[in-house]
Design a protein around this motif. Structure first.
Motif, PDB file in Angstrom:
ATOM      1  N   LEU A 234       0.823  -1.207   0.000  1.00 36.17           N
ATOM      2  CA  LEU A 234       0.000   0.000   0.000  1.00 36.17           C
ATOM      3  C   LEU A 234       0.860   1.260   0.000  1.00 36.17           C
ATOM      4  CD1 LEU A 234      -2.818   1.109  -0.057  1.00 36.17           C
ATOM      5  CD2 LEU A 234      -2.928   0.890   2.435  1.00 36.17           C
ATOM      6  N   ILE A 235       1.951   1.240   0.734  1.00 32.79           N
ATOM      7  CA  ILE A 235       2.861   2.393   0.739  1.00 32.79           C
ATOM      8  C   ILE A 235       3.417   2.620  -0.664  1.00 32.79           C
ATOM      9  CG2 ILE A 235       5.061   3.273   1.619  1.00 32.79           C
ATOM     10  CD1 ILE A 235       4.431   1.680   4.227  1.00 32.79           C
ATOM     11  N   GLN A 236       3.711   1.542  -1.367  1.00 35.97           N
ATOM     12  CA  GLN A 236       4.277   1.651  -2.716  1.00 35.97           C
ATOM     13  C   GLN A 236       3.291   2.207  -3.741  1.00 35.97           C
ATOM     14  OE1 GLN A 236       5.663  -2.368  -3.357  1.00 35.97           O
ATOM     15  NE2 GLN A 236       7.656  -1.986  -2.404  1.00 35.97           N
ATOM     16  N   SER A 237       2.019   2.304  -3.379  1.00 31.76           N
ATOM     17  CA  SER A 237       1.025   2.860  -4.305  1.00 31.76           C
ATOM     18  C   SER A 237       1.272   4.330  -4.603  1.00 31.76           C
ATOM     19  CB  SER A 237      -0.384   2.694  -3.722  1.00 31.76           C
ATOM     20  OG  SER A 237      -0.578   3.564  -2.611  1.00 31.76           O
ATOM     21  N   GLY A 238       2.000   5.006  -3.715  1.00 27.09           N
ATOM     22  CA  GLY A 238       2.301   6.411  -3.928  1.00 27.09           C
ATOM     23  C   GLY A 238       1.234   7.365  -3.421  1.00 27.09           C
ATOM     24  N   ALA A 268       9.996   1.009   3.378  1.00 23.80           N
ATOM     25  CA  ALA A 268       8.975   1.301   2.365  1.00 23.80           C
ATOM     26  C   ALA A 268       8.666   2.795   2.310  1.00 23.80           C
ATOM     27  CB  ALA A 268       7.705   0.510   2.661  1.00 23.80           C
ATOM     28  N   CYS A 269       8.605   3.444   3.455  1.00 22.31           N
ATOM     29  CA  CYS A 269       8.355   4.891   3.483  1.00 22.31           C
ATOM     30  C   CYS A 269       9.501   5.664   2.838  1.00 22.31           C
ATOM     31  CB  CYS A 269       8.157   5.358   4.922  1.00 22.31           C
ATOM     32  SG  CYS A 269       6.565   4.908   5.639  1.00 22.31           S
ATOM     33  N   LEU A 275       5.807   9.505   5.096  1.00 23.97           N
ATOM     34  CA  LEU A 275       6.374   9.752   6.420  1.00 23.97           C
ATOM     35  C   LEU A 275       5.995   8.629   7.370  1.00 23.97           C
ATOM     36  CD1 LEU A 275       5.683  13.574   6.885  1.00 23.97           C
ATOM     37  CD2 LEU A 275       7.807  12.469   6.133  1.00 23.97           C
ATOM     38  N   LEU A 276       6.907   8.286   8.269  1.00 27.04           N
ATOM     39  CA  LEU A 276       6.649   7.290   9.294  1.00 27.04           C
ATOM     40  C   LEU A 276       6.432   8.012  10.620  1.00 27.04           C
ATOM     41  CD1 LEU A 276       6.453   4.317  10.135  1.00 27.04           C
ATOM     42  CD2 LEU A 276       8.947   4.322  10.474  1.00 27.04           C
TER      43      LEU A 276
END
Length: 454
Positions: A234-238, A268-269, A275-276
């Motif tokens: 999901l993070i990689q979705s942008g 991944a972030c 942001l994490l």
């Protein structure tokens, strides 16, 4: 009948007010308290039918004047010292709640009292239009002992998370000036709790908290806590502005993240530009035996939110950010009238200085290990006890039945404990100053009260 006089010198008081009716004097079980204004003097008249208010008196009055948002425990506290609380009848209780992980130094710490009293006699509030020494000093200390470069102060944990939401969206807009639709969505996780205001509420997983107030802030996806693959995809979705995660979940049931999980979120972030955000409102500031819970994982966030124990019982929150996040925030992007006032910041300096001492943190770690071992030995054989888990002095006892009967039984035996999770987890978050002898007593009371679960 007694009369007290309070002089209001150099104060203009209007002689008439055609729009305000005079309210009736409040009565609490025969105690009638009246305030009337006459020229430059205020008279307080107290008529007493009973010398002392009982717990029942106070609880009955509460029902008449307080909005019913709290299912309160039927006890009225009047004083506290160290890890002990005392109700209005004088009954003593060992406090393993510490005001929901707030009173890290216990009740009435003398250094904290001195800091509050000294500052109250010097300067209490001027707003954030002006600079004050305690705010700058506290921020310097927070920066020096953390990953962060800058600090934004709030009044609570939920306000800290609201600020983090805004900062994350502003950062993405700032980082993508030519992009019509920069990332605005968020990831949160199962069993999460981030607060009760509309943005923080949208990040809180329990549906019964959110449903009465729908629609809350859109754009939040809840994933299973610890599901590295789903989060990474999901993070990689942008589309993700930020990922909010508690290194150790408090209200969710005392669940600890794994190192692999947090490291994967960090990686991944970094790749996606998300942001994490670590929410350490409950698990931070020494609770785990580390100053920051994430230190145990050697993973560092872009933003961290703090609150509960920071000012030792006074309302404060903080958002710690890296310089890259701070660069995106301009004058007027956020603010607060009361946040970071000199009184609370001076109190927080004392708390932070004490908690961040390496020997203090070592004592929290050793006491936590001792208490966990003690609980496992004494309670582990009970058929209702599924697991004892935690780190430092944030400990959960998972049961196969609701924990409420055990909480009630402990209350009647002079021990204060909390629930968590789905109501089946006993949450133990005592003051960090608690002694081994007091922990032993708590374990004995828990053991004695276990039959209440049958």
């Amino acid at each position: 009948m007694t009369t007290s006089h309070f002089s209001l010198t150099n104060t203009f008081l209007p002689t008439t007010n055609l729009h305000r009716k005079t309210p009736p004097c409040p009565t609490i079980s025969g105690r009638r308290v009246c305030f009337t204004t006459n020229n430059l003097e205020t008279h307080q008249t107290v008529s007493t039918k009973h010398d002392v208010l009982t717990s029942k008196d106070v609880m009955e009055s509460d029902k008449k004047v307080i909005v019913g948002t709290y299912a309160r425990t039927p006890v009225v506290f009047s004083s506290g010292k160290g890890c002990k609380l005392f109700d209005v009848e004088g009954q003593e209780y060992l406090d393993l709640t510490s005001g929901i992980a707030v009173n890290a130094l216990g009740h009435c710490d003398p250094d904290w009292i001195q800091a509050v009293t000294q500052q109250a006699n010097t300067l209490t509030h001027v707003s954030n239009i002006f600079y004050t020494l305690p705010q700058v000093e506290l921020a310097k200390r927070l920066v020096s002992c953390s990953f962060a470069d800058r600090v934004f102060f709030t009044n609570s944990g939920t306000e800290a998370n609201e600020a983090a939401i805004k900062f994350a969206r502003k950062f993405q807009r700032f980082s993508h000036p030519d992009k019509k639709h920069p990332p605005t969505e968020f990831i949160s996780f199962s069993n999460s709790f981030h607060g009760r205001t509309m943005g923080a509420l949208a990040l809180t997983s329990k549906e019964h908290y959110r449903t009465p107030f729908q629609p809350v802030m859109p754009g939040v996806t809840f994933l299973e806590y610890g599901d590295t693959q789903a989060a990474t995809e999901l993070i990689q979705s942008g589309n993700i502005a930020a990922v909010f995660v508690e290194p150790i979940q408090g209200e969710g049931g005392i669940y600890s993240a794994t190192k692999d999980f947090l490291q994967s979120l960090r990686a991944a972030c970094d790749v996606a530009g998300s942001l994490l955000v670590f929410d350490e409102v409950q698990c931070g500031l020494g609770r785990t035996g580390y100053l920051w819970a994430h230190e145990d994982y050697n993973v560092f966030p872009d933003i961290m939110t703090l609150a509960k124990p920071l000012a030792g019982g006074l309302p404060i929150g903080a958002v710690l950010v890296t310089e890259k996040v701070a660069e995106a925030i301009n004058y007027g992007d956020h603010g607060s009238t009361f946040a970071g006032g000199p009184l609370v910041c001076n109190a927080a300096i004392v708390v932070l200085d004490k908690i961040s001492n390496p020997s203090f943190l070592a004592s929290v770690s050793s006491k936590g290990q001792y208490f966990m071992k003690l609980l496992s030995q004494k309670l582990g054989g009970n058929s209702h006890v599924k697991e004892v888990r935690g780190l430092g002095l944030i400990i959960g006892i998972e049961l196969d039945v609701p924990a409420a009967p055990l909480v009630d039984a402990c209350l009647h035996s002079g021990l204060l404990i909390l629930t968590a999770g789905k109501g089946n987890v006993v949450r133990l978050v005592p003051p960090l100053i608690i002694s081994e002898k007091e922990l032993e007593h708590a374990a004995e009371v828990l053991l004695k009260c276990l039959p209440a679960l049958d």
